[in-house]
Design an enzyme around this catalytic site. Structure first.
Site, short mmCIF file in Angstrom:
data_model
loop_
_atom_site.label_atom_id
_atom_site.label_comp_id
_atom_site.label_asym_id
_atom_site.label_seq_id
_atom_site.Cartn_x
_atom_site.Cartn_y
_atom_site.Cartn_z
N TYR A 258 -2.09 -0.99 10.77
CA TYR A 258 -2.22 -1.39 9.36
C TYR A 258 -1.02 -0.93 8.54
O TYR A 258 -0.45 -1.70 7.76
CB TYR A 258 -3.51 -0.81 8.78
CG TYR A 258 -3.68 -1.02 7.30
CD1 TYR A 258 -4.18 -2.22 6.81
CD2 TYR A 258 -3.36 -0.02 6.38
CE1 TYR A 258 -4.35 -2.43 5.44
CE2 TYR A 258 -3.52 -0.21 5.02
CZ TYR A 258 -4.01 -1.41 4.55
OH TYR A 258 -4.17 -1.60 3.19
N SER B 272 0.84 -1.20 0.00
CA SER B 272 0.00 0.00 0.00
C SER B 272 0.87 1.25 0.00
O SER B 272 2.05 1.20 0.38
CB SER B 272 -0.89 0.00 1.25
OG SER B 272 -1.53 1.24 1.44
#
Length: 340
Positions: A245, A232
């Protein structure tokens, strides 16, 4: 002996013939010109098919919406585009056998649809709560005449991860593509709000599961196989409210680069995909605040979030034989912001 009568031409016939020939030559440029106009029209038609990436998909503001974790794509407003109608295959993965975690929605679903349309058989994993989305994916895979295998279960369980690989190998008749895509994302304003249970669930889903799955898959992967991890933009530019995360996505980026060095000599390529803001159930099931959700993706240069289908071709490319020198690479898709 019969002698054939010689063919004779009158002066009028000769002149007429010459005239016809001259007329044909004179007509040729007109014919070529007509062909040129047709070609120009084709080019113009192709030019008209160009799409402005800024307005191609929905832009914020979006309606406020919330679903319990893990969320369903089919209940989002607007519903994400995973390529259900738009992705066209060309046989680039004919005969391949893929396992995709988180294959019910988001980038996993986009990859599953694209792989099937490129000729691969596909097994997808998802949580039982995502069965509604998963059934749609399996139907799309089978509509392409490919083997679609649904294997629900919780990746936080090591034994399930091992069994997931074995079941995929059995049902598909082998395995040569592993896409580690499933992830858990929950927004928390402060580290003080992240419970040990939260932290453990995120680490188990995003870091432990790929570790268990890849270990179980390696004995089945032959030279030419591919492993693809979904990292990401959070690995490079972490948000303040995604403490747990974001660090798992940095870990994903690093396992890609480490394993690429380890497995490259064995003929197995390892690469990653780093999305920017993508419209998936992660956002509406606790992954973003309502304030952030309403303007989601609006701060990118394209002024909108990406759709899962916009990454489908990247997953195809990283699995395809013609990307044979891509190893240890992170392919980004962030709408113009972030890295890589």
């Amino acid at each position: 002996m019969t002698v054939k009568k010689a063919t004779t031409f009158t002066r009028r016939q000769v002149v007429g013939g010459l005239g016809a020939g001259i007329a044909a030559v004179a007509a040729a440029p007109a014919a070529f010109a007509a062909q040129g106009k047709t070609a120009s029209a084709s080019v113009a038609a192709a030019a008209q098919s160009l799409q402005d990436p800024k307005t191609k998909y929905p832009q914020p503001p979006f309606n406020g919406q919330s679903q319990p974790w893990p969320g369903l794509a089919g209940k989002m407003d607007p519903v994400p585009d995973h390529g259900e109608k738009s992705y066209k295959g060309s046989g680039r993965l004919a005969g391949r056998k893929a396992l995709i975690t988180g294959g019910d929605s988001g980038m996993g679903r986009a990859a599953a649809i694209a792989y099937a349309r490129e000729g691969a058989d596909v097994a997808i994993n998802y949580l039982p709560e995502e069965e509604e989305d998963a059934r749609e994916v399996i139907a799309l895979i089978r509509a392409e005449g490919r083997n679609g295998v649904a294997i629900p279960g919780d990746l936080r369980d090591e034994n399930f991860c091992k069994g997931l690989v074995e079941e995929s190998v059995r049902a598909l008749g082998g395995l040569d593509i592993v896409v580690s895509n499933a992830a858990r994302q929950q927004t928390r304003a402060s580290i003080l709000d992240v419970t040990t249970e939260d932290f453990d669930a995120t680490m188990k889903t995003n870091i432990y599961a790929p570790f268990w799955i890849i270990k179980a898959a390696l004995p089945h992967l032959k030279r030419g196989s591919s492993i693809i991890g979904t990292t990401s933009e959070q690995a490079y530019d972490p948000s303040a409210d995604l403490y747990d995360y974001a660090q798992t996505k940095a870990a994903t980026m690093n396992f890609v680069k480490s394993l690429a060095k380890q497995l490259g000599p064995k003929g197995i390529r390892v690469n990653g995909v780093a999305p920017g803001p993508i419209w998936t159930p992660l956002q509406v099931s606790g992954g973003a605040t309502q304030e952030k959700l309403k303007k989601f993706g609006g701060d990118t240069p394209l002024g909108r979030p990406g759709q899962p289908v916009e990454l489908a071709s990247i997953y195809v490319q990283l699995a395809a034989n013609d990307a044979s020198f891509a190893n240890g690479q992170i392919y980004g898709a962030g709408g113009g912001s972030g890295q890589p």
